[in-house]
Design a protein around this motif. Structure first.
Motif, mmCIF file in Angstrom:
data_model
loop_
_atom_site.group_PDB
_atom_site.id
_atom_site.type_symbol
_atom_site.label_atom_id
_atom_site.label_comp_id
_atom_site.label_asym_id
_atom_site.label_seq_id
_atom_site.Cartn_x
_atom_site.Cartn_y
_atom_site.Cartn_z
ATOM 1 N N ASN A 222 -22.031 52.494 -8.689
ATOM 2 C CA ASN A 222 -23.028 52.458 -7.605
ATOM 3 C C ASN A 222 -23.814 53.770 -7.482
ATOM 4 N N HIS A 223 -24.347 54.250 -8.604
ATOM 5 C CA HIS A 223 -25.074 55.524 -8.598
ATOM 6 C C HIS A 223 -26.307 55.481 -7.705
ATOM 7 N N PHE A 224 -27.066 54.387 -7.767
ATOM 8 C CA PHE A 224 -28.311 54.310 -6.999
ATOM 9 C C PHE A 224 -28.017 54.322 -5.501
ATOM 10 N N ALA A 225 -27.017 53.559 -5.081
ATOM 11 C CA ALA A 225 -26.641 53.541 -3.667
ATOM 12 C C ALA A 225 -26.176 54.925 -3.215
ATOM 13 N N GLN A 226 -25.425 55.611 -4.059
ATOM 14 C CA GLN A 226 -24.971 56.958 -3.708
ATOM 15 C C GLN A 226 -26.157 57.912 -3.559
ATOM 16 N N ARG A 227 -27.117 57.787 -4.461
ATOM 17 C CA ARG A 227 -28.303 58.644 -4.396
ATOM 18 C C ARG A 227 -29.041 58.469 -3.076
ATOM 19 N N LEU A 228 -29.020 57.240 -2.533
ATOM 20 C CA LEU A 228 -29.715 56.951 -1.283
ATOM 21 C C LEU A 228 -28.808 57.091 -0.066
ATOM 22 N N LEU A 229 -27.544 57.518 -0.289
ATOM 23 C CA LEU A 229 -26.564 57.715 0.786
ATOM 24 C C LEU A 229 -26.235 56.417 1.502
ATOM 25 N N ILE A 230 -26.257 55.311 0.764
ATOM 26 C CA ILE A 230 -25.885 54.009 1.306
ATOM 27 C C ILE A 230 -24.365 53.875 1.254
ATOM 28 N N PRO A 231 -23.723 53.480 2.336
ATOM 29 C CA PRO A 231 -22.255 53.397 2.345
ATOM 30 C C PRO A 231 -21.742 52.323 1.386
ATOM 31 N N THR A 232 -20.598 52.595 0.774
ATOM 32 C CA THR A 232 -19.984 51.610 -0.124
ATOM 33 C C THR A 232 -19.095 50.632 0.643
ATOM 34 N N ASP A 233 -18.712 50.985 1.867
ATOM 35 C CA ASP A 233 -17.976 50.052 2.714
ATOM 36 C C ASP A 233 -18.860 48.836 3.008
ATOM 37 N N ILE A 234 -18.339 47.635 2.768
ATOM 38 C CA ILE A 234 -19.158 46.432 2.840
ATOM 39 C C ILE A 234 -19.722 46.205 4.238
ATOM 40 N N SER A 235 -18.891 46.323 5.270
ATOM 41 C CA SER A 235 -19.367 46.074 6.641
ATOM 42 C C SER A 235 -20.455 47.065 7.033
ATOM 43 N N SER A 236 -20.257 48.339 6.676
ATOM 44 C CA SER A 236 -21.260 49.361 7.000
ATOM 45 C C SER A 236 -22.554 49.116 6.233
ATOM 46 N N ALA A 237 -22.426 48.708 4.965
ATOM 47 C CA ALA A 237 -23.609 48.445 4.147
ATOM 48 C C ALA A 237 -24.395 47.249 4.692
ATOM 49 N N ILE A 238 -23.689 46.222 5.167
ATOM 50 C CA ILE A 238 -24.364 45.056 5.744
ATOM 51 C C ILE A 238 -25.124 45.447 7.007
ATOM 52 N N GLU A 239 -24.486 46.235 7.863
ATOM 53 C CA GLU A 239 -25.145 46.683 9.095
ATOM 54 C C GLU A 239 -26.412 47.469 8.772
ATOM 55 N N LEU A 240 -26.316 48.358 7.790
ATOM 56 C CA LEU A 240 -27.488 49.129 7.387
ATOM 57 C C LEU A 240 -28.559 48.219 6.794
ATOM 58 N N ALA A 241 -28.162 47.275 5.965
ATOM 59 C CA ALA A 241 -29.124 46.376 5.318
ATOM 60 C C ALA A 241 -29.902 45.559 6.344
ATOM 61 N N MET A 242 -29.247 45.199 7.432
ATOM 62 C CA MET A 242 -29.902 44.384 8.452
ATOM 63 C C MET A 242 -30.812 45.216 9.357
ATOM 64 N N HIS A 243 -30.412 46.451 9.666
ATOM 65 C CA HIS A 243 -31.100 47.191 10.721
ATOM 66 C C HIS A 243 -31.611 48.563 10.304
ATOM 67 N N GLY A 244 -31.428 48.956 9.049
ATOM 68 C CA GLY A 244 -31.840 50.279 8.610
ATOM 69 C C GLY A 244 -33.340 50.454 8.520
ATOM 70 N N LYS A 245 -33.755 51.706 8.434
ATOM 71 C CA LYS A 245 -35.165 52.047 8.292
ATOM 72 C C LYS A 245 -35.582 52.004 6.823
ATOM 73 N N VAL A 246 -36.881 52.049 6.614
ATOM 74 C CA VAL A 246 -37.423 51.890 5.268
ATOM 75 C C VAL A 246 -38.003 53.205 4.769
ATOM 76 N N ALA A 247 -37.770 53.496 3.499
ATOM 77 C CA ALA A 247 -38.354 54.671 2.859
ATOM 78 C C ALA A 247 -38.759 54.289 1.440
ATOM 79 N N SER A 248 -39.713 55.015 0.896
ATOM 80 C CA SER A 248 -40.108 54.760 -0.492
ATOM 81 C C SER A 248 -39.381 55.731 -1.403
ATOM 82 N N THR A 249 -38.971 55.241 -2.555
ATOM 83 C CA THR A 249 -38.256 56.079 -3.511
ATOM 84 C C THR A 249 -38.859 55.918 -4.897
ATOM 85 N N HIS A 250 -38.377 56.737 -5.827
ATOM 86 C CA HIS A 250 -38.948 56.800 -7.163
ATOM 87 C C HIS A 250 -38.171 55.916 -8.138
#
Length: 302
Positions: free
Chosen positions: A94-122
């Motif tokens: 999960n290198h890409f998720a780590q680069r974006l500081l996205i949690p690997t815990d499934i419940s936390s990742a789901i919460e972020l996916a539903m309600h997180g903010k948006v940013a543009s990346t390279h």
């Protein structure tokens, strides 16, 4: 990374789960019972068509669950669109998720996916193939082949260690032409974003590092020289090895790599997957072209 104000989609958010990802069952169970999403369990090969359909249907955000290879497939469709990609990490590294500081815990990742903010990346490309983390030519390609064979008989980490040892024993060079310069090397590495060259973080994306492709070319001529280089890197990092002309490294926006081979296609590693491409290999960096969902307080990817 540039932040934009995300809007809550009116439609149910589609979730695309790679059915062969190691965490697929756990992700599906964690999503069960929600009425604000629709879950699609797919083969990785079907992912792009499904995501394109979601874009055409007007979805502003899609959620993708899988490893780096799966995310790269999704990004290939979502790049240069207004549709946002949220991530539930489902791979081994999960290198890409780590680069974006996205949690690997499934419940936390789901919460972020539903309600997180948006940013543009390279992102980056080799020819027309997108990649999110790394691409390489040479020793890593044969390492991946060996590891995948051994994984049929043992766990990932054990297979990786044995594959590395076997590649050292069966040492091979790759003859390349890099920007018109002929080089004999066992490995050409291209990373998205500047990589840390110091212990203990060698190879990881450097916090607040420079934007661009980080090109690293190893100059070794035998298994023993590779072993010495590895131990030297462990003790000193790569910077001193660059000064000793054992490693070339530079931050660039584009580069052309040509292998001196009669083959019509070359095997190239992209985000841990092996693909065939026709030479020459044209690497290019593309800034702020993919909208991703990230933790609000931890944006700022370079």
């Amino acid at each position: 990374m540039k932040h934009n104000q995300g809007e809550t989609p009116a439609l149910k958010i589609p979730v695309f789960v790679n059915k062969h990802a190691g965490s697929a069952e756990a992700v599906i169970n964690s999503l069960a019972g929600r009425d604000d999403i629709t879950v699609h369990t797919l083969l990785a090969s079907d992912m792009q068509v499904a995501i394109q359909t979601a874009i055409d249907d007007g979805h502003k955000r899609v959620i993708v669950s899988g490893g780096d290879g799966t995310l790269a497939l999704a990004a290939g469709i979502l790049t240069d669109t207004e549709t946002e990609m949220a991530i539930i990490p489902g791979g081994t590294l999960n290198h890409f998720a780590q680069r974006l500081l996205i949690p690997t815990d499934i419940s936390s990742a789901i919460e972020l996916a539903m309600h997180g903010k948006v940013a543009s990346t390279h992102v980056a490309y080799v020819n027309n193939q997108i990649f999110l983390n790394t691409s390489s030519v040479g020793a890593y390609v044969t390492f991946v082949r060996t590891r995948e064979y051994l994984e049929r008989k043992m766990q990932y980490m054990t297979a990786s260690i044995l594959a590395g040892i076997r590649r050292l024993y069966h040492f091979r060079h790759t003859h390349i032409i890099l920007n018109e310069q002929k080089i004999k090397t066992p490995l050409v590495f291209v990373g998205v974003g500047e990589r840390d060259l110091q212990i203990p973080s060698v190879g990881q994306v450097k916090p607040d590092g420079r934007e661009g492709l980080h090109l690293i070319v190893i100059r070794c001529h035998s298994s023993w020289s590779v072993i010495k280089l590895v131990f030297s890197a462990m003790l000193m990092g790569i910077d001193p090895l660059t000064k000793a002309k054992l490693v070339d490294n530079a931050i660039i926006d584009e580069v052309e790599v040509t292998l001196r081979s009669r083959k019509k296609s070359l095997t190239v590693a992209v985000d841990g997957e092996l693909i065939k491409l026709r030479p020459p290999l044209q690497y290019r960096f593309k800034r702020d072209s993919l909208n991703v969902v990230v933790p609000e307080a931890k944006g700022g990817d370079k």
